[in-house]
Write a protein that holds these residues in place. Sequence first.
Motif, PDB file in Angstrom:
ATOM      1  N   LEU A   9       0.797  -1.227   0.000  1.00 13.36           N
ATOM      2  CA  LEU A   9       0.000   0.000   0.000  1.00 13.36           C
ATOM      3  C   LEU A   9       0.828   1.275   0.000  1.00 13.36           C
ATOM      4  CD1 LEU A   9      -2.248  -1.152   2.997  1.00 13.36           C
ATOM      5  CD2 LEU A   9      -2.776  -1.432   0.553  1.00 13.36           C
ATOM      6  N   ILE A  10       0.203   2.327  -0.544  1.00 10.50           N
ATOM      7  CA  ILE A  10       0.695   3.686  -0.333  1.00 10.50           C
ATOM      8  C   ILE A  10      -0.437   4.439   0.357  1.00 10.50           C
ATOM      9  CG2 ILE A  10       1.308   5.854  -1.469  1.00 10.50           C
ATOM     10  CD1 ILE A  10       2.678   4.117  -3.625  1.00 10.50           C
ATOM     11  N   LEU A  11      -0.109   5.129   1.432  1.00  9.73           N
ATOM     12  CA  LEU A  11      -1.089   5.927   2.164  1.00  9.73           C
ATOM     13  C   LEU A  11      -0.750   7.382   1.889  1.00  9.73           C
ATOM     14  CD1 LEU A  11      -0.748   3.847   5.429  1.00  9.73           C
ATOM     15  CD2 LEU A  11      -2.481   3.594   3.679  1.00  9.73           C
ATOM     16  N   LEU A  22     -13.433   6.426  -4.710  1.00  6.57           N
ATOM     17  CA  LEU A  22     -14.119   6.764  -3.449  1.00  6.57           C
ATOM     18  C   LEU A  22     -15.603   6.422  -3.544  1.00  6.57           C
ATOM     19  CD1 LEU A  22     -13.838   8.001  -0.609  1.00  6.57           C
ATOM     20  CD2 LEU A  22     -14.377  10.233  -1.615  1.00  6.57           C
ATOM     21  N   PHE A  23     -16.184   6.644  -4.741  1.00  8.04           N
ATOM     22  CA  PHE A  23     -17.602   6.324  -4.929  1.00  8.04           C
ATOM     23  C   PHE A  23     -17.858   4.831  -4.712  1.00  8.04           C
ATOM     24  CE2 PHE A  23     -21.366   5.208  -7.390  1.00  8.04           C
ATOM     25  CZ  PHE A  23     -22.271   6.136  -6.901  1.00  8.04           C
ATOM     26  N   ILE A  24     -16.974   3.998  -5.240  1.00  3.49           N
ATOM     27  CA  ILE A  24     -17.155   2.539  -5.072  1.00  3.49           C
ATOM     28  C   ILE A  24     -17.176   2.179  -3.584  1.00  3.49           C
ATOM     29  CG2 ILE A  24     -15.993   0.305  -5.410  1.00  3.49           C
ATOM     30  CD1 ILE A  24     -15.074   1.442  -8.160  1.00  3.49           C
ATOM     31  N   ILE A  25     -16.306   2.807  -2.811  1.00  4.68           N
ATOM     32  CA  ILE A  25     -16.232   2.495  -1.377  1.00  4.68           C
ATOM     33  C   ILE A  25     -17.488   2.995  -0.650  1.00  4.68           C
ATOM     34  CG2 ILE A  25     -14.923   2.894   0.753  1.00  4.68           C
ATOM     35  CD1 ILE A  25     -12.455   3.427  -1.125  1.00  4.68           C
ATOM     36  N   ILE A  62      -6.047   5.089   0.851  1.00  3.11           N
ATOM     37  CA  ILE A  62      -5.265   3.844   0.816  1.00  3.11           C
ATOM     38  C   ILE A  62      -5.169   3.380  -0.635  1.00  3.11           C
ATOM     39  CG2 ILE A  62      -5.088   1.469   1.626  1.00  3.11           C
ATOM     40  CD1 ILE A  62      -6.879   2.197   3.980  1.00  3.11           C
ATOM     41  N   GLU A  63      -3.983   3.501  -1.187  1.00  2.00           N
ATOM     42  CA  GLU A  63      -3.776   3.115  -2.598  1.00  2.00           C
ATOM     43  C   GLU A  63      -3.132   1.736  -2.657  1.00  2.00           C
ATOM     44  OE1 GLU A  63      -1.805   6.104  -5.108  1.00  2.00           O
ATOM     45  OE2 GLU A  63      -0.711   4.456  -6.045  1.00  2.00           O
ATOM     46  N   HIS A  69      -5.222   1.867  -7.681  1.00  2.00           N
ATOM     47  CA  HIS A  69      -6.557   2.333  -7.265  1.00  2.00           C
ATOM     48  C   HIS A  69      -6.621   2.559  -5.755  1.00  2.00           C
ATOM     49  CE1 HIS A  69      -8.879   2.193 -10.933  1.00  2.00           C
ATOM     50  NE2 HIS A  69      -8.229   1.095 -11.271  1.00  2.00           N
ATOM     51  N   ILE A  70      -7.522   3.477  -5.379  1.00  2.00           N
ATOM     52  CA  ILE A  70      -7.796   3.711  -3.959  1.00  2.00           C
ATOM     53  C   ILE A  70      -8.820   2.687  -3.495  1.00  2.00           C
ATOM     54  CG2 ILE A  70      -8.738   5.339  -2.275  1.00  2.00           C
ATOM     55  CD1 ILE A  70      -5.983   6.068  -3.503  1.00  2.00           C
TER      56      ILE A  70
END
Length: 167
Positions: A9-11, A22-25, A62-63, A69-70
Amino acid sequence: MKLLETNRLILRDWNEQDLNDLFIILSNPNVALPADSSPITTLCECKNILDYLIDMKNNYAIELKSTGHIIGTIGLNEDAKRNADTRNLGFSLAEEFWNQGIMTEALTAVIANAKSITNKLSAIHKQNPKTEHILKKFGFQQIDVIHNIQRRANEVPHDEPYYILIL
Ligand SMILES: CC(C)(COP(=O)(O)OP(=O)(O)OC[C@H]1O[C@@H](n2cnc3c(N)ncnc32)[C@H](O)[C@@H]1OP(=O)(O)O)[C@@H](O)C(=O)NCCC(=O)NCCS
């Protein structure tokens, strides 16, 4: 926020390109409802939240390195008791990535670096055994209960345990 990196991950800070991820989450009821928010239904709503996240600079995106993707969020927001020396830790993850140790990996990095931001982390949750498990795993201790929380207009006010982790 300082950019953090783990194995997978990349934060990092949020940016305008993160809208669809973000919409998917946040539109998934299985992610939104356990966090006691209403699932969003439009990109316009999502844009308002994204603009807030970009402006506030207190939430990590969180990538996933393998796709770019986030897939989740970690926030260090205002404490539920409004203690100035404490930040409320909140998190959520896109459903397809649950139970693969991703939030544990991300929180390990965030908590290790949180001392540069605050002395204390707090957390609350609405009867969420998984969140409770994760908080205790990182050493959070319940020290109080916040009464009569009502985040949504149609919600019955309820109590939530209040946890603290001294850094
Ligand atoms: C909560 C959430 C962020 C956790 O992310 P995750 O990447 O799946 O978490 P991890 O895989 O790192 O860790 C999950 C831990 O919970 C445990 N767990 C899984 N289901 C559980 C359950 N029903 N009850 C208790 N513990 C549970 C796992 O065994 C694991 O613990 P371990 O590392 O000691 O084995 C993610 O599942 C999510 O977004 N869920 C929906 C929304 C939500 O609940 N948000 C939190 C609001 S406060």
